[in-house]
Design a protein around this motif. Sequence first.
Motif, PDB file in Angstrom:
ATOM      1  N   CYS B   7       0.840  -1.198   0.000  1.00 30.35           N
ATOM      2  CA  CYS B   7       0.000   0.000   0.000  1.00 30.35           C
ATOM      3  C   CYS B   7       0.876   1.249   0.000  1.00 30.35           C
ATOM      4  N   CYS B  10       0.375   3.848   3.057  1.00 32.64           N
ATOM      5  CA  CYS B  10       0.832   3.647   4.427  1.00 32.64           C
ATOM      6  C   CYS B  10       2.008   2.692   4.526  1.00 32.64           C
ATOM      7  N   CYS B  30      -6.704  -2.506   2.715  1.00 29.63           N
ATOM      8  CA  CYS B  30      -5.374  -2.502   3.315  1.00 29.63           C
ATOM      9  C   CYS B  30      -5.567  -2.641   4.827  1.00 29.63           C
ATOM     10  N   CYS B  33      -4.392   1.179   6.665  1.00 31.61           N
ATOM     11  CA  CYS B  33      -5.098   2.444   6.443  1.00 31.61           C
ATOM     12  C   CYS B  33      -6.523   2.229   5.945  1.00 31.61           C
TER      13      CYS B  33
END
Lengths: 491, 155, 470
Positions: B7, B10, B30, B33
Amino acid sequence: MAREVKEVEIKSRADTLKQRPWPASPPPSREEVAKVYARRKAEEFGAWCEDNLWFHKRFDKPEALQGVRVLEVGQWRLGNMFAGSLLAELGAEVIKVEPPEGDPVRKYTPFGREEYMLKDPETGEPCGLEFIHEMRNKYSVTLNLETPEGRKLYKGLAARADIIFEEYPPGYMDELGIGYRQLSKINPRLIYCWIGVLGQWGPEKDRVSKFGQWMLDPFAQAACSFIHNTGYPDDFLPRGSGGDPTRSGVWLCDYVAGEQAAVNALAALYYRDEKSGRGQFIEVTGAEAMLDILDFDISWYGFNESIKARTGAWDPNLNQYAWNPCKDGYMMIGGQTDRLWYRIGMCIERDLPQFGRLIHEDPLLKEMAARNALQALTKTYTLTAMWLRETNRVEAEEKLMEYEIAAGPLLYIDETCEFPHFKYRPWIYSIEDEHYGTLLYATATTSFQQRTPARVKWLGRPLGKDNGEIFIKYLGVGQRMQEVLKEKGVI
Amino acid sequence: MCDIIWCKKCNTVNYLDPYCFWNWEGKINCAECGEVYYIHMIQGHMYRGPEPRPGEKPDIMPLYADKPLEGYKNYLPGTEGRTRPYNCTPRHIYLGHADYRKFSIRNRPMRAWAPQPAAGGVAGAYGFYWDIKKLSPEVWEEYQEKIKKGEVRDW
Amino acid sequence: MTDPREVRLEDLPGPKSREELEDMKAPYEEYCRKLFDVGNEYVKPAALDGIRWMSCTMYIFTPHSVSNLAELGAEVIKIEMPRMGDPMRHTSPFNECYYYPLHDTRPKTGTGIGVLNANVNEYYITMDYHREEAKEPFYRLVKMSDGLTECYRPGTFDRWKQSYRYLQEINPRFIYVWGGGFGYGPKAFGGSYDILGQSHAGLASITGFHEDFGGHPVKHTNWCIDWYSGTQITVAVLAALYWRRKTGLGTMIEFSQVQAATRCTGYAVPLYGRFGVVRQRWGNWDTQLCVHGIILCGKSDYPDEKNPQLRNEARYVMVSAFNDPDFKELCNIIKRPDLYEKYKTHKQRVEAEAQVEIYREIEKWAADKSRSEVVRILTDAGILAAPVKNDKEVYDSEHFRQRGSVRWLDDPMMGDVLCHSSFSCGLLSETPRRKFWDFRPVGADNIKVYHELLGYPMSTIKKWYEENLI
Ligand SMILES: [Zn+2]
């Protein structure tokens, strides 16, 4: 043993039923294999092994169980048949006693396909391949045990037998007066082994349905938690699409019970001949024989009330130790100790640098035991599959072999039959059978011995083919009498 | 891309375990986040995606995620709202490390905790007797208590 | 048709004692219970008393082949690497269950339950056999044993001068077993595991749901090919012992577990050989019988349990009604008599498409029922049905408890251990199988063997221990 390769032309459905050429390609030569030994500096030892254990010398050597007489009396199931096979392969004389209409296993054929059955050369009656494959080196006689004459003849055979493998519903034989408790009076040296699914006694003993249908495997697999613990979790795959408790593709409990029956019977034979002079009563069930080899599963419950989870093709005790999907199927990779585990990683890292970054550098994966945690399995196998999706099975095996990793492709039956090592040994072999023509079969696992190798002498047997010989030899019942008995439905 | 989702928002790696995702189409979040990604995987390859689909609801959560750049901080399976529960865990408590136990489920002593006091003789030899009274008197005491309370069972 | 050699039951004089008379009259179950006398195994003789076997084995496959002998009464000496022990000691499901200690020098390391049941009743010694000083005690053991089982890569024991080539000179009665993955041939040096056997030999390709149903090949939950192949080694060993009684000669047995996995695939190999048809997976149904499969019920038997293993999974039933009257009755119960009309013969209902339809209809019927309801309804109607049981239910089973196949053992070293093995692989009326202990710490019997059996002075044993030879 290399044979000419024949092409098969398929123009109609009938063509698909023709005998296949096997092997499609010849196995490696002995010279090529000698080079494999030499690379490991084991040339001399390799040659010694081939000289002393060579499969094709099996008929030059004696049979370990020559003189041991076995009756195999059962229907519907494979337990008694496998027990009988194991001893017959090692040289025992095994007589399968069938009802005059034959063991129903003769009728088994996948999806009811009669075209996959082979015809009895005399009667034309079709016989299934499951039966033929497990009917190894055995004689077939017919006896209707529900008639007094049939029972009398059976007692005569039992009087001369060393071992009986019986697989009928609990107490059935006893009720007929031909169970262990009666036969042991006639023949105190008799080793009598009952084989079943759950037991011939106890609160959940074997049942038959209201209409007389028997309990067959996988009932045993269901009763011992084997099925519950096998399969993919529904966290991986939806229920109904593989995310369910799953049975073995074969009647595994029958095989496991059969082999333990063979072990117990041979131990009893040793004890009889070495020490006591007496036979004994043995009982083996599929559910319990499987329970014996169910790893630690029930003990684990006794430890801290754990109920084993399904983990599909991953093993929860070892990392790596699983198969995962790859470009052209599934690839099994195993290696748990640091030495092996990092070598697997080095091999993968060559093609997939990310593997090193995410796996090797992770401090949580440094310790062998800690790698068995569920999250560690998830992470390791996700990255391994990322490599595998680009790699086919042969490539993966070659690459991993360079690192001396125990790895192997998941093979389908045709691939198994053509795998070079399998053909070289051979583990798959063909036999020109007197009755059923050329048959491909899985060879006896105990064929590779210095002095008394097992062997397959024939496969399958027409129903009652040996009535003539066995009845005159062991019972003095001649041809005329046999005709009468046949008329009366006794044989 | 491949069958992890790293991701970008983050810096968390979400692992797409092979048996679940080998052939799969849908939306996944995810673990850190919560960003939702659309993916379409065929034979383990990302055929489409991951495409961010902000505001949409995920169909599934990853089983495991970690942050290699932040000391491998991780989200274990079954972290609520972040990772998928693994309902097939051996039981409702899941440890992943040795479960030290002094008693079996029927409350009789078993030697399943460490460290154990040394008790062997020459060359690591042991007899055929676990002298629990001498070696682990506190466990013996506890056992006597259990007997008194009637907690020690046959099954 | 009278045979003068035949002894007829009718001709025998009556029962010779009161006890015998009662035995002959007892109801069959009672007779079986009395004869097998579960719980009193230890006072009966053991079949293989007097046999001594050396176990140079690791993991599950070859250890189990020897463990079978030990359960039958053979004295077995298990030889492990000093301080480390069998690698199997370091395996435990999800890293959670260990017994301690592994060895006095490693108080925090345990023996994982992965090793349970693989080496029961054995004496445990340590030996680093590739060192020259180990040769003499090793050969001494060979001279006084009946046989040996080993699992090292081919040629390893030969390099150490302890292969059958050498040992048959020392002891011509010696029975030598090598067990591994492949044996002589092009893949001779390939390593092997249970899972390799499952995948390589075709068994996995026919286990699990077909890909058309969304499934993948499934690994059998246990190391079944290790265990199952090990037992076939035991068959070969017992046959070799039988033959040795006649001839006085030992033999060498080379056994490959990968082969054993192909051996149990039934019709698969001859079907391919004759017709080129490759057997496929068929999930929880049966390729040769219908109805004979596992169905999913709508409701769990434990809807309120905290443990998802109970709450979610207790929903599967094994149903069997392949004979005509059974199938007819089943169709009546699920209120689909038309299915019976449609598939009157077994040949019709065992066809693939028919199976798909039939099982779907049974599952529809079971969708609003719990597992135990389904089993009860079918059983009450005289149809065969049974729940797919989990580990807890096996533990709770009165059947297995009465038969002694699940029982608690007071292990002399590890304390309270639940046992579902050894006793469970068969009841023998005269020489029952039994378990004294499961495993012992690494090197626990060094003195017993090196000093008491092989005659080495204690000072030598101490020296060897310090030098890491033992
Ligand atoms: Zn994120």
